[in-house]
Design an enzyme around this catalytic site. Sequence first.
Site, short mmCIF file in Angstrom:
data_model
loop_
_atom_site.label_atom_id
_atom_site.label_comp_id
_atom_site.label_asym_id
_atom_site.label_seq_id
_atom_site.Cartn_x
_atom_site.Cartn_y
_atom_site.Cartn_z
N LYS A 84 0.82 -1.01 -0.06
CA LYS A 84 -0.06 -0.04 -0.18
C LYS A 84 0.90 1.07 -0.06
O LYS A 84 2.04 1.31 0.66
CB LYS A 84 -0.71 -0.09 1.40
CG LYS A 84 -2.11 0.93 1.11
CD LYS A 84 -3.19 0.06 0.18
CE LYS A 84 -4.42 0.96 0.35
NZ LYS A 84 -5.49 0.10 -0.45
N GLY A 184 -20.81 5.82 1.76
CA GLY A 184 -19.73 6.12 0.78
C GLY A 184 -20.26 5.68 -0.55
O GLY A 184 -19.78 4.80 -0.98
N GLY A 189 -19.01 1.99 -3.79
CA GLY A 189 -20.53 1.84 -3.05
C GLY A 189 -21.73 1.87 -4.30
O GLY A 189 -22.41 1.29 -4.05
P1 NAD Z 1 -14.22 6.81 -3.65
O1 NAD Z 1 -13.35 8.13 -3.38
O2 NAD Z 1 -14.56 6.62 -5.08
O3 NAD Z 1 -15.65 6.83 -2.69
C1 NAD Z 1 -15.59 7.26 -1.42
C2 NAD Z 1 -16.70 7.58 -1.07
O4 NAD Z 1 -17.00 7.62 0.47
C3 NAD Z 1 -17.15 9.01 -1.88
O5 NAD Z 1 -18.41 9.12 -2.13
C4 NAD Z 1 -16.92 9.75 -0.26
O6 NAD Z 1 -17.70 10.99 -0.28
C5 NAD Z 1 -17.24 8.70 0.63
N1 NAD Z 1 -16.89 9.28 1.82
C6 NAD Z 1 -15.77 9.59 2.36
N2 NAD Z 1 -15.54 9.72 3.76
C7 NAD Z 1 -16.85 9.33 4.31
C8 NAD Z 1 -17.43 9.38 5.38
N3 NAD Z 1 -16.84 9.68 6.44
N4 NAD Z 1 -18.90 9.01 5.52
C9 NAD Z 1 -19.34 8.58 4.28
N5 NAD Z 1 -18.80 8.67 3.17
C10 NAD Z 1 -17.66 9.00 3.13
O7 NAD Z 1 -13.33 5.53 -3.17
P2 NAD Z 1 -13.66 3.98 -3.58
O8 NAD Z 1 -12.79 3.59 -4.75
O9 NAD Z 1 -15.10 3.80 -3.83
O10 NAD Z 1 -13.11 3.16 -2.44
C11 NAD Z 1 -13.93 3.30 -1.23
C12 NAD Z 1 -13.51 2.26 -0.30
O11 NAD Z 1 -13.40 1.06 -0.71
C13 NAD Z 1 -11.82 2.75 0.17
O12 NAD Z 1 -11.57 2.09 1.44
C14 NAD Z 1 -10.93 1.82 -0.72
O13 NAD Z 1 -9.56 1.68 -0.05
C15 NAD Z 1 -11.87 0.55 -0.67
N6 NAD Z 1 -11.69 -0.31 -1.92
C16 NAD Z 1 -11.68 0.37 -3.09
C17 NAD Z 1 -11.56 -0.70 -4.23
C18 NAD Z 1 -11.84 -0.07 -5.75
O14 NAD Z 1 -11.84 -0.75 -6.73
N7 NAD Z 1 -11.79 1.25 -5.92
C19 NAD Z 1 -11.09 -1.93 -4.17
C20 NAD Z 1 -11.45 -2.39 -2.75
C21 NAD Z 1 -11.18 -1.45 -1.66
#
Ligand code: NAD
Length: 375
Positions: A84, A184, A189
Amino acid sequence: MQREMPKSEDMFRFADHLGPEKTIHLYEPALGLKAILVVDNVAAGPAIGGTRIAPGISVEECFRLARAMTFKNAAAGLHHGGAKAMIAGDPAMPPEQKEEVIRAFAKAIADVTDFIAGPDMGTNEIAMAWIHDEIGRSVGLPREIGGIPLDEIGATGFGLSVAAEVAAPFCELSLEGAHIVVQGFGAVGKHAARFLTEKGAVLVGASDSRGAIADESGIEVAALAKIKDAGGHVSDYAFAKPINAEALVELPCDIWIPAARPDVITIDNVDRLDCKMMLQGANIPVTEEAEVKLAERGILSVPDFVANAGGVICAAVEYQGGTQSGALEIIAEKISFNTSHVLETSRDDRIHPRPAAVDLAEKRVRRAMSLRRWR
Ligand code: NAD
């Protein structure tokens, strides 16, 4: 001014039998770069891990996320270790500044050839293209340069929906009519909500960093996604009632999906959940003690690195030159097998899902380590 060196036991306080192989601090004040890279374990192959931009970064969080990647990649049966990277900064910084910082980060990791950067919070396929341009090594690239845009196609959300389908009978649930809440509504999401509602589920609550909404009769996923894609917020959706972000935790539903930050469910709020399944979309969204409490309360928890592996599986397929349809097929096959394996082991051996999942992943890492000179 004299600098005090950290005590050696502090420097190695996270080290155990699996790693980390290296922890690197990167600092380039002229370019505004301050970052941490943890390469945890590379026994199975070069480590793939997200590169995140966040205002607060720490070695501890970076290590925990790197370890989650070691387990995720091993559980998914990928020939990649886990890592990471965290870059300190505002994820919403101006694009020119972001490009400068990301390119500086890429140059700084040019020699760390056992690390392959992927997208994460605050970075996307454009950022991965900048890294690829500098050092020829990254995944999650734009289509035009050979990538399978994993966030655009919703690889992780798709995998979550597969995990939910397999997990549903373990908590006597059917996805048809199941009420879901997404904390999120971002890349993970919104696609999880899309694929789950395609399977008959109903989105009854959603949030982002600016606010939360609820509607028992159902929130229109495509309309909400359109608002978010245009730069709006969930609170701009006019047909649901705005609620307090904390109230989202206690919204009655069948499946609660954390898809934002780490440690959002803790011992302080775990008792307020009113759901049957915790489908972990974010990485490490539930603290260890809260996860134990979930099991005590009879809430089925599908561990992060089992349920949310869709993105990294897609990235690994891209790295090997595969196609988008091939990636989705492999995601479905791997996540379906792993979710049922973990939940069956948990049920049959009377252990919580997390230790069952860690056991599956750790055995694979240890087998890979036994094939290397350093064990
Ligand atoms: P993203 O930035 O596209 O979306 C994150 C969302 O969470 C945004 O809408 C943001 O406004 C919201 N957010 C941030 N803080 C918040 C809070 N305190 N309360 C409510 N909402 C909040 O990111 P993503 O790619 O969707 O990733 C989200 C999570 O999933 C992260 O932890 C990431 O590490 C994990 N993840 C992502 C992937 C991927 O393929 N993108 C894969 C595995 C895990």
